[in-house]
Structure formats: C-alpha cells, structure tokens
Design a protein around this motif. Structure first.
Motif, PDB file in Angstrom:
ATOM      1  N   MET A   1       0.827  -1.205   0.000  1.00  0.00           N
ATOM      2  CA  MET A   1       0.000   0.000   0.000  1.00  0.00           C
ATOM      3  C   MET A   1       0.857   1.248   0.000  1.00  0.00           C
ATOM      4  SD  MET A   1      -3.004  -0.513  -0.435  1.00  0.00           S
ATOM      5  CE  MET A   1      -4.323  -1.666  -0.339  1.00  0.00           C
ATOM      6  N   LYS A   2       1.911   1.172   0.818  1.00  0.00           N
ATOM      7  CA  LYS A   2       2.788   2.330   0.926  1.00  0.00           C
ATOM      8  C   LYS A   2       3.397   2.646  -0.443  1.00  0.00           C
ATOM      9  CE  LYS A   2       4.394   2.491   5.258  1.00  0.00           C
ATOM     10  NZ  LYS A   2       5.274   1.961   6.304  1.00  0.00           N
ATOM     11  N   ARG A   3       3.843   1.651  -1.100  1.00  0.00           N
ATOM     12  CA  ARG A   3       4.459   1.862  -2.413  1.00  0.00           C
ATOM     13  C   ARG A   3       3.436   2.430  -3.391  1.00  0.00           C
ATOM     14  NH1 ARG A   3       8.802  -2.220  -4.511  1.00  0.00           N
ATOM     15  NH2 ARG A   3       8.995  -0.440  -5.902  1.00  0.00           N
ATOM     16  N   VAL A   4       2.252   1.931  -3.273  1.00  0.00           N
ATOM     17  CA  VAL A   4       1.200   2.449  -4.156  1.00  0.00           C
ATOM     18  C   VAL A   4       0.961   3.918  -3.872  1.00  0.00           C
ATOM     19  CG1 VAL A   4      -1.267   2.318  -4.685  1.00  0.00           C
ATOM     20  CG2 VAL A   4       0.084   0.225  -4.492  1.00  0.00           C
ATOM     21  N   ASN A   5       0.986   4.217  -2.557  1.00  0.00           N
ATOM     22  CA  ASN A   5       0.785   5.603  -2.154  1.00  0.00           C
ATOM     23  C   ASN A   5       1.860   6.514  -2.728  1.00  0.00           C
ATOM     24  OD1 ASN A   5      -1.492   6.027  -0.820  1.00  0.00           O
ATOM     25  ND2 ASN A   5      -0.674   5.631   1.239  1.00  0.00           N
ATOM     26  N   ASN A   6       3.079   6.010  -2.718  1.00  0.00           N
ATOM     27  CA  ASN A   6       4.196   6.838  -3.133  1.00  0.00           C
ATOM     28  C   ASN A   6       4.232   7.105  -4.630  1.00  0.00           C
ATOM     29  OD1 ASN A   6       4.956   6.998  -0.530  1.00  0.00           O
ATOM     30  ND2 ASN A   6       6.530   5.395  -0.658  1.00  0.00           N
ATOM     31  N   LEU A   7       3.519   6.419  -5.381  1.00  0.00           N
ATOM     32  CA  LEU A   7       3.526   6.636  -6.831  1.00  0.00           C
ATOM     33  C   LEU A   7       3.021   8.035  -7.141  1.00  0.00           C
ATOM     34  CD1 LEU A   7       2.095   3.232  -8.108  1.00  0.00           C
ATOM     35  CD2 LEU A   7       4.431   4.064  -8.319  1.00  0.00           C
ATOM     36  N   LYS A   8       3.728   8.751  -8.080  1.00  0.00           N
ATOM     37  CA  LYS A   8       3.343  10.138  -8.397  1.00  0.00           C
ATOM     38  C   LYS A   8       2.233  10.126  -9.426  1.00  0.00           C
ATOM     39  CE  LYS A   8       7.783  12.085  -7.154  1.00  0.00           C
ATOM     40  NZ  LYS A   8       9.038  12.701  -7.617  1.00  0.00           N
ATOM     41  N   ILE A   9       1.117   9.705  -9.016  1.00  0.00           N
ATOM     42  CA  ILE A   9       0.010   9.499  -9.942  1.00  0.00           C
ATOM     43  C   ILE A   9      -0.553  10.835 -10.431  1.00  0.00           C
ATOM     44  CG2 ILE A   9      -2.344   8.599 -10.091  1.00  0.00           C
ATOM     45  CD1 ILE A   9      -1.398   6.392  -8.180  1.00  0.00           C
ATOM     46  N   GLU A  10      -0.632  11.833  -9.474  1.00  0.00           N
ATOM     47  CA  GLU A  10      -1.228  13.110  -9.858  1.00  0.00           C
ATOM     48  C   GLU A  10      -0.446  13.767 -10.995  1.00  0.00           C
ATOM     49  OE1 GLU A  10      -0.792  12.176  -6.798  1.00  0.00           O
ATOM     50  OE2 GLU A  10      -2.786  12.225  -5.878  1.00  0.00           O
ATOM     51  N   GLU A  11       0.892  13.789 -10.791  1.00  0.00           N
ATOM     52  CA  GLU A  11       1.732  14.423 -11.810  1.00  0.00           C
ATOM     53  C   GLU A  11       1.537  13.762 -13.168  1.00  0.00           C
ATOM     54  OE1 GLU A  11       5.954  14.794 -11.086  1.00  0.00           O
ATOM     55  OE2 GLU A  11       5.466  15.535  -9.086  1.00  0.00           O
ATOM     56  N   LEU A  12       1.541  12.476 -13.087  1.00  0.00           N
ATOM     57  CA  LEU A  12       1.394  11.694 -14.316  1.00  0.00           C
ATOM     58  C   LEU A  12       0.116  12.089 -15.038  1.00  0.00           C
ATOM     59  CD1 LEU A  12       2.978   9.277 -15.602  1.00  0.00           C
ATOM     60  CD2 LEU A  12       1.172   7.828 -14.669  1.00  0.00           C
ATOM     61  N   ILE A  13      -0.924  12.219 -14.250  1.00  0.00           N
ATOM     62  CA  ILE A  13      -2.217  12.551 -14.845  1.00  0.00           C
ATOM     63  C   ILE A  13      -2.194  13.939 -15.423  1.00  0.00           C
ATOM     64  CG2 ILE A  13      -4.634  13.029 -14.238  1.00  0.00           C
ATOM     65  CD1 ILE A  13      -4.414  10.631 -12.327  1.00  0.00           C
ATOM     66  N   GLN A  14      -1.527  14.858 -14.677  1.00  0.00           N
ATOM     67  CA  GLN A  14      -1.466  16.241 -15.168  1.00  0.00           C
ATOM     68  C   GLN A  14      -0.751  16.285 -16.506  1.00  0.00           C
ATOM     69  OE1 GLN A  14      -0.175  18.555 -11.963  1.00  0.00           O
ATOM     70  NE2 GLN A  14      -1.047  20.473 -12.732  1.00  0.00           N
ATOM     71  N   GLN A  15       0.366  15.632 -16.573  1.00  0.00           N
ATOM     72  CA  GLN A  15       1.124  15.623 -17.827  1.00  0.00           C
ATOM     73  C   GLN A  15       0.286  15.046 -18.959  1.00  0.00           C
ATOM     74  OE1 GLN A  15       4.910  13.820 -17.560  1.00  0.00           O
ATOM     75  NE2 GLN A  15       5.765  15.407 -16.201  1.00  0.00           N
ATOM     76  N   ALA A  16      -0.357  14.005 -18.633  1.00  0.00           N
ATOM     77  CA  ALA A  16      -1.192  13.375 -19.662  1.00  0.00           C
ATOM     78  C   ALA A  16      -2.271  14.337 -20.137  1.00  0.00           C
ATOM     79  CB  ALA A  16      -1.829  12.108 -19.096  1.00  0.00           C
ATOM     80  N   THR A  17      -2.849  15.075 -19.158  1.00  0.00           N
ATOM     81  CA  THR A  17      -3.895  16.028 -19.517  1.00  0.00           C
ATOM     82  C   THR A  17      -3.337  17.098 -20.447  1.00  0.00           C
ATOM     83  OG1 THR A  17      -4.709  15.678 -17.298  1.00  0.00           O
ATOM     84  CG2 THR A  17      -5.690  17.490 -18.546  1.00  0.00           C
ATOM     85  N   THR A  18      -2.153  17.620 -20.082  1.00  0.00           N
ATOM     86  CA  THR A  18      -1.533  18.660 -20.907  1.00  0.00           C
ATOM     87  C   THR A  18      -1.310  18.160 -22.329  1.00  0.00           C
ATOM     88  OG1 THR A  18      -0.320  19.142 -18.885  1.00  0.00           O
ATOM     89  CG2 THR A  18       0.267  20.397 -20.843  1.00  0.00           C
ATOM     90  N   MET A  19      -0.771  16.977 -22.396  1.00  0.00           N
ATOM     91  CA  MET A  19      -0.471  16.419 -23.716  1.00  0.00           C
ATOM     92  C   MET A  19      -1.746  16.312 -24.545  1.00  0.00           C
ATOM     93  SD  MET A  19       1.553  12.933 -24.503  1.00  0.00           S
ATOM     94  CE  MET A  19       0.166  11.857 -24.446  1.00  0.00           C
TER      95      MET A  19
END
Lengths: 695, 216
Positions: free
Chosen positions: A434-452
């Motif tokens: 769970m901790k590792r899952v938490n640490n994933l930078k998911i928000e950033e990833l999504i933001q970049q994807a949105t920008t693209m």
C-alpha cells in the motif's frame, strides 16, 4: 263272515319284466346332464391354479375375486381372498395363479400393488384409476423350487430382479434432494437410479440405496466419488459466475452423479458404502484429499505456535496433498533446562496419494520418508492461502538444513524433523504494498497526460490544419473542371462526324468506280500538304521576333519589368491576333466545311461530274489549307521558344506574383495551342489520306 | 280324463272309469276306442290307457332339472362391467344385493321367480310322483290342484332368463357399462325346461288310480 272259505280271486297281472328292461331311454337325459356337470366340475377343478400367499403391509384396493395378479402386464391370476395374518400384523392376500405359471414363481419373486402414481419421472399406473389396482409380480425364472408364501413390497421395487447391475449404498448428511427413482448419472448419462433415502440405525446420516445398471457398473471402483447432482448449483469464483444445471428430471426429482477422478481404486467390493458429496467440486477435491484407512501416521514437534492449524488440514509435498493433519496436542518438555511447551502434530500420510504402489504399507512410507529426510526434506508450517490465516503442513526440501533423521522408534509415531517456518506477516506485506502504491506520483502523471491531450486537441482544432483538406479539394475541383471543359471535349466529336460523312461519301464513290479520280484528288491533296509544310517555314521568323522581345525583356530593369511584360503580352496578343494565326482555325474549318458540303452534294447528286467538281473543290480546299498553314510549324516552334524564354525570364525574377503566374499561364496556353496546331499539321503531313479516310 | 264331477268324489262310491269300462281315449284327439286298440283310428296317435313309463320320465327329467339347477345357483347369472370394473352376480347374490339397496319388491320378485318357484316345483313334482305309489296325506283333489298349479306356473320361472337376455341385448355401452349372461343363465334355462318337461310327463290319472287302489 262265513265258514266256508272262499278262494281268493286270482290276481291276474302281466309278467313282470326285468327292471332294467323297464327302464325308459329318457334316463339318458339326466345321465348326460350329470356326466356333463361332473366333467365340467372335474375339469375346472383340475385346471384350478395354485394358491400363493402374499403378505402386504397395506392392501388398499385389493378385492377378493376381482384384483388380478399380473406378470409382464399379463393377467396370470386372481385374488381369491384377503385376510390378515395372525395378530393382524399384515394383510395376507391369497392369489389363485394359473397352473402353467405357478411352477416358475420362485424365491426371487417380488410382488407389489400397482396404483396410479404421478412423479417427476412420469405418470404410471394410470389404467388402474378406473379399473382398480392390480398386483404386479416379477421374478427370475430359474431352477429354484416354486414358493407359495411371499412378502409383498410396499411399492414398485427399484430394480427388476431380471435386470443386471450392481447395488451400492450411498451415505450422505442429508437426503432432502433425492427421492425414490432419482436418476444416477455418469458423465451426464443416466446409468442407474436410487431408492428413497432412509436414516441409518442411529440417525446420524442418510443411507441411499442405488442401483447401477450393467454394464455401467464396471465403472465403479473403490476410488469412485459420488456427488449430489440435484437441482442447480450457482458458484462465484475467479472464473466468474457459474451456473450448473443437470437434467430437468434431476432438477425436479434430484439426481446423483459419479465419476472416478483418479486411478488406483480397486474393484468394488460387495456392500461398498460411498460417501455422497454435496457437489462435484467437493467430490473432486476430496478425491485427492481423502486419507484412506491405510494411512501411515508420523508426527512432528513444533516449537512455535500452531494457531491456525486444525485437524484435517492438508499435508502437502511439492504442492500435492499426500495426507492430512491428524491430532494436535501440546506437551511440556524440559530439554533445554527450563520447561517449554511444544506441540506434537500427528500427520497421516496416504501411500496412495504419495504415489506408492498399491499395497504399500507403513514400511514403504517410512523408508521413503527416511531417505527424503536424509536428502534434506523437513516438515514446515505454511499458510494455506494468501488471505486466510489457516495453516497447513508441508514437506519442503531444505538442502542447507541442519542434519536430522527420521526417528522411527519414537512413540507413538515416528517423528519427522521440522524447520521453523518463515511465516510471512501478511499484514506487514500488505502495508508495504500500500505504501508503495501511495508513493507513486500518480497526480503528476495525470497532469502531464492532460496537458499532452490538450496540445493534441489544440493542434487538431487549428484552422489551418482543418483548411488543408479544403484546399486539396479545391485543387481537385479545378483539375476536374479543366478536364470537363466542353470545347476540349467537343473537338474530337466534330472531327469524328466529318470523317464519318467523308467515309460514307467515299464508299459511294467507290461504288461508282471513280477511285482513280479520287486517287488523283489525293495526289493534289498530298501536294497541298507539302506546300503547307514549306509555307510554315515562315513561322520561325515570328519566333525570332519573340526571342528578341524576350532578350529585351531579360535586359529590362526591374522597374521596367511591368512595361516590358505588358509589351511582351501585347506582342503575343498581336501574334495571336494576326490574320494568319486567327484565320487558321477558321480557314481549316472552312475547308472542312467545303469538303463536307461538296461531299454532301456528291452524295446527293451521285453523278460523276459532281464528283469531279467536288474533287476540284477539294483540291482548291487543299490549296487554301496549304496557304493557311504554310507558316504553322515555324510559328509553333517560335512560340515554343518564346514561352521557354518567357519562363526563364520570369523565373529569373524569383518571387511568383500573380502577374507572373498569369503570364506563365497565358504562355502555356499559347504553347499548347501552337502544339495542337502543329500536331494536326504533322498528322496531315504524314498521312494526308486520313483527312479523307478518317484514319 | 277326469270323468266324474267333484260332487261324486269320495271313497264311499266306486266310480266307473274308462279303464274299467274297457275303453281308452285318444290323448290327442279325444276319440274313444275299445281297450286293446293300438292306434287312434282318427289321428293315428298311439293309444295308451295310462302314459307308459310316466313316472320314470318324470323322475328322469326331474333329476336332469336338478342337476342343471346346481350350477345355475353356483355360477354367476350376470356379468356386469362398469368402467372396466366387472361384477359377477349369482342369483342369490343378486337378490341379497337388491335387498341391500332397499329394492325389496324387485328382490321379492326375483327371489320368488328364481328360487321359490323352481324349488317349489321340484318339491311338488317329487311329492306327486311319490304320492301315486304310497299313501298320501293330501286329498286327491288337492293333489290334482297342485299338479295344475305346477304345470301352469312352471313357465314363469323363465322370467329370469328373459331379464338376462333383455339386459344383455340392451346394455352394451362398451367401456361405460355392459352386461353379459353368465354360465348360470344357460343352466337355469335348462333347469326350467327340464322341470317343465318333468311336470308334463306326469300322467295325472295316476293320482286317481292310486285313489281307487286305496279304496279296494
């Protein structure tokens, strides 16, 4: 009275005839009647069947003198009397059975009362609704001596005594879903039936007798598993929702299926009792987990806690179940100075599941275990599955384990060495994940994807991007309009029409045998064409003029460009506007027209004179043509070079303004026109006849 | 055959009978002949003063009737099948059944026609046949009446056979209901016929002959 005796009057009677002679023949009548009656009596008595007695629990509907006894649905006897046995325990039905059948009724006979019955399997005994019940009997005709006293059955027996097969007994926890006559399936095929479930002696389980018809009873071994196939079964597992439905009959009346999932079972023994599993999965699972009576017990002592380990838990070896946990007990030992609680776990190992040959006993199992322990096999506790906390025991190979050996002499069972298990803390592991899952930078990833995605969208919605296809379409439209131009398309049509007329005329001429004159005329036409060629030599001069213009234009300064170009165009215009050039198509047309009218006249008139005149005209027309087109080749060449130069000139100015483009267009048109004329001329030159013959 | 009136009967006065007078009457046409004539001169029928072997014939037919009467009572008279359900009724069984259903009148008729009359006839004929040989308690006239009644009533026993015949012909509705005559119907009809023949064979003049012998 008087003294004198008077003799009695003599009785006169006829001589008595002998009594038998006195007999009237009429006595034959009663004699005959008597004989007949006696004969009938004797006959009916001698033919009277044998009396058998059947004791029924209940004889509802059985009437003396009416109820019949049937064998294979043929009446073979009639109930003579219905009594009770002593003590009113049972109903004793006496049946008079036909003399020729009675000797065959032996101890295999079974009798029951047939009554109307409606079940899921169908409707039986319907005829008895109106006609009353009857007694049905079956037996196997063999050499056994005939019997006269029988026990009647309460209902139709499950098995016809003549039927071959095997009777088995099933044991189940509940018998709710089965009824008498429920089918027994093997791979979906009905191979037998069950009797009604009954409780065993102490009421702890349900006993169901079943009959497997021959030859399917050969499928039965000691390893066969039976399960309840009644109704439908819904299960939800990793494969999704699963719905199992047996046959409709099984849905209504229940059913039993069996299969032998693994080999190794011995032939079925008489009186074999099978366990009835609730469903196929359980039967299948248990097929591998059931520890037989031949299991060999060993034990092992765990120092660590065994919470989660229960009796019946699996004993695995290399992932397969080879036995199960027998008993768990704790004891105190003082091996290391102070008392320690240890757990003694008994393990039952099935030689069959271990893969040892049939008949392998304790010695073989222990031999195997001993060698296995020597090569590093140890018992160990492990989790039964990832998510549950239940434990199982497994035998694992630990090559680097401290040396140990199987204590075969230990009591009560040989002791198997074990190793402490590294029971993973499932909670800790889950937390880490769970901790590792938490640490994933998911928000950033999504933001970049949105920008693209936004960029791609912007690009797609850009006006210029969208205009591109339109421009292409326009280009294509232009091209299509050019091709579709009427004038362009009309030219071949006209030529064709002329030639067609010409052809008909020629045919007419041919018919009138004036081919010679025609040949003459053709000669003239040829001459005319030759003249035409020489005449067109004048064109190059014109072109040279143009060349000069072009030279001039090239020498022009930038500011003089427009004026020069205008001059150039004017010159070109003038060139095109010259009578020679302008009259060219008209003259050609005129000539053709003349030819056509002449040919028309020729055709209409049909006279040789006319033909002559026409040929003369054709000749003059050819002359006119010659004149008109004398300068054409030169003209064309010069135009060509003019255009080339103009192009060079204009190319020198680099940027292509509208003016340039127009200029270029005009020049190209000019060139094309000149080329067309030139082509036409060359054609005529090469083959003057074609003007007449159309080829 | 009976030559004197009732007012002249009695043991006191002997009566002149045809036989005594040496006469014999033709039993067919009634013409009187002298005794000893073999055949009637008018109708050529054989002439007998008394029917020959009359008692033998009576007993023979009587016995045949009795033999036939036994199966008539043992075997079923009617086989009635309703909805595949067959019932067999003997004569007495049928009477009992009728009574159980409360049809006492019909039961009475059947009982009298099928049991009382035949049995009575057997007894009456037997009695008459014996009485001509031995001393009878009944007066001659009573016996003559008895004989007339027996001969008259004999045919009415056939009523039972008629009922069976009519029912068998009418009630034939296949499965719903059907009636068939049983073995008893045939034997009963035979029995009735035999007893009628037995009664006819009886020469009633024997009654009076016996009476005369008594007087002598």
């Amino acid at each position: 009275m008087t003294d004198r005796p008077t003799p009695a009057e003599m009785e006169m009677s006829p001589r008595r005839r002998a009594p038998w002679r006195n007999l009237s023949p009429i006595w034959l009548v009663p004699l005959a009647a008597l004989v007949i009656a006696l004969a009938i009596t004797w006959k009916s008595y001698s033919e009277r069947g044998d009396l058998i007695q059947i004791a029924f629990e209940n004889a509802a509907g059985v009437t003396a003198g009416e109820t019949s006894l049937r064998y294979r649905d043929v009446t073979i006897g009639v109930v003579e009397s219905v009594h009770f046995t002593s003590g009113l325990e049972k109903v004793l039905v006496s049946v008079r059975v036909d003399k020729d059948v009675a000797p065959y009724i032996n101890d295999t006979a079974q009798f029951w009362v047939v009554r109307p019955e409606v079940s899921a399997e169908g409707v039986t005994g319907l005829t008895t609704v109106l006609s009353g019940v009857y007694i049905e009997g079956i037996w196997e005709p063999n050499d056994s001596p005939p019997e006269t006293v029988f026990e009647g059955l309460a209902q139709r027996p499950l098995v016809d005594v003549r039927e071959k097969g095997t009777r088995i007994t099933l044991q189940a926890i509940e018998g709710t879903s089965l009824a008498a006559g429920s089918p027994v399936f093997y791979r979906g095929v009905k191979v037998g039936r069950t009797e009604a479930p009954r409780l065993d002696a102490n009421g702890t389980s349900v006993i169901i007798d079943a009959f497997i018809e021959a030859p399917h009873d050969k499928l039965l071994t000691t390893a066969t598993r039976f399960w309840d196939a009644s109704g439908f079964n819904v299960s939800f597992g990793p494969a999704g929702l699963k719905l199992d439905v047996g046959s409709i009959a099984a849905l209504v009346s229940g059913g039993v299926s069996f299969n032998t999932f693994f080999s190794g079972g011995g032939p079925m023994e008489p009186g074999q009792v099978y366990e009835l599993y609730p469903d196929e999965d359980e039967a299948r699972t248990n097929a591998f987990s059931r520890v037989s009576e031949r299991a060999v017990n060993v034990s092992t002592i765990f120092d660590q806690g065994v919470s989660g380990l229960t009796a019946g838990a699996a004993l695995n070896y290399k992932g397969l179940k080879i036995g199960e946990v027998g008993t768990l007990s704790a004891f105190v030992s003082e091996a290391s100075g102070k008392p320690v609680v240890q757990q003694l776990v008994t393990l039952s190992i099935d030689p069959g599941l271990l893969g040892l040959p049939d008949g392998a006993g304790e010695k073989e199992v222990l031999d195997f275990l001993q060698s296995a322990v020597e090569s590093g096999v140890r018992a160990r506790l492990t989790k039964a599955s990832l998510l549950t906390s239940s434990l199982v025991v497994e035998l694992v190979e630990m090559p680097d384990a401290p040396p140990a050996e199987l204590d075969r002499d230990a009591k009560p069972y040989p002791i198997l060495p074990n190793v402490p298990s590294d029971l993973p803390d499932i909670n800790a592991t889950m937390e880490g994940v769970m901790k590792r899952v938490n640490n994933l930078k998911i928000e950033e990833l999504i933001q970049q994807a949105t920008t693209m995605m936004g960029s791609i969208q912007a690009l797609a919605t850009d006006a210029s991007t969208r205009a591109a296809p339109k421009a292409v379409v326009g280009l294509i439209d232009d091209a299509r309009a050019l091709v579709n131009d009427d004038e362009l398309r009309a030219l071949p049509g006209e030529l064709k029409a002329t030639i067609a007329e010409f052809r008909t005329t020629v045919t007419a001429l041919n018919e009138q045998r004036i081919a010679d004159r025609l040949a003459e005329a053709l000669d003239y036409a040829s001459e005319a064409a030759t003249t035409l060629t020489s005449a067109s030599e004048g064109v190059p001069e014109l072109v040279e003029d143009l060349k000069a213009v072009a030279v001039k234009a090239r020498e022009l300064k930038a500011e003089e460009l427009v004026a020069a170009a205008t001059d150039l165009l004017n010159s070109a215009d003038a060139l095109i506007g010259t009578d020679a050039a302008r009259a060219l198509p008209a003259a050609l047309n005129g000539a053709l027209d003349e030819v056509r009218t002449i040919l028309g006249q020729l055709r209409e008139g049909g006279a040789v004179d006319n033909a002559n005149a026409a040929l003369a005209s054709a000749q003059s027309a050819a002359e006119s043509l010659e004149k008109a087109t004398a300068d054409l080749p030169q003209l064309a060449q010069r135009l060509d070079s003019l255009i080339a130069r103009s192009e060079q000139l204009i190319a020198a100015y680099g940027d292509r303004s509208d003016f340039n483009r127009e200029t270029l267009g005009v020049l190209r048109e000019l060139r094309d026109a000149a080329r067309s004329v030139s082509t036409l001329m060359r054609q005529l030159e090469r083959n003057p006849n074609s003007i007449f013959f159309g080829k | 055959m009976q030559v004197d009136g009732l007012e002249n009967t009695g043991r006191a006065q002997p009566i002149l009978t045809a036989r005594r007078a040496g006469l014999v009457a033709c039993s067919v046409c009634g013409k009187v002949h002298a005794a000893g004539s073999d055949r009637c001169r008018r109708c050529h029928a054989p002439l007998h003063s008394r029917a020959p072997a009359s008692l033998q014939r009576v007993w023979a037919w009587w016995l045949a009737g009795l033999v036939a009467y036994i199966p008539a009572n043992i075997y079923p008279m009617l086989r009635t099948a309703t909805f595949g359900h067959e019932t067999k009724n003997t004569i007495v069984g049928g009477v009992i059944e009728l009574m159980q259903h409360g049809s006492y009148f019909v039961a009475g008729v059947v009982f009298s026609a099928s049991v009382m009359i035949p049995v009575g006839k057997f007894i009456a004929i037997a009695y008459l046949a014996i009485s001509v040989r031995y001393v009878s308690a009944l007066r001659v006239h009573t016996r003559q009446h008895l004989y007339e009644v027996v001969e008259f009533i004999g045919r009415w026993s056939m009523i039972d056979v008629f009922v069976v015949a009519i029912l068998s012909a009418l009630v034939q509705f296949k499965f719903v209901a059907s009636v068939h005559p049983g073995v008893a119907a045939v034997s009963f009809a035979l029995s009735v016929a035999f007893t009628m023949l037995s009664a006819q064979s009886f020469d009633s003049r024997l009654i009076w002959d016996a009476d005369e012998e008594d007087q002598e």
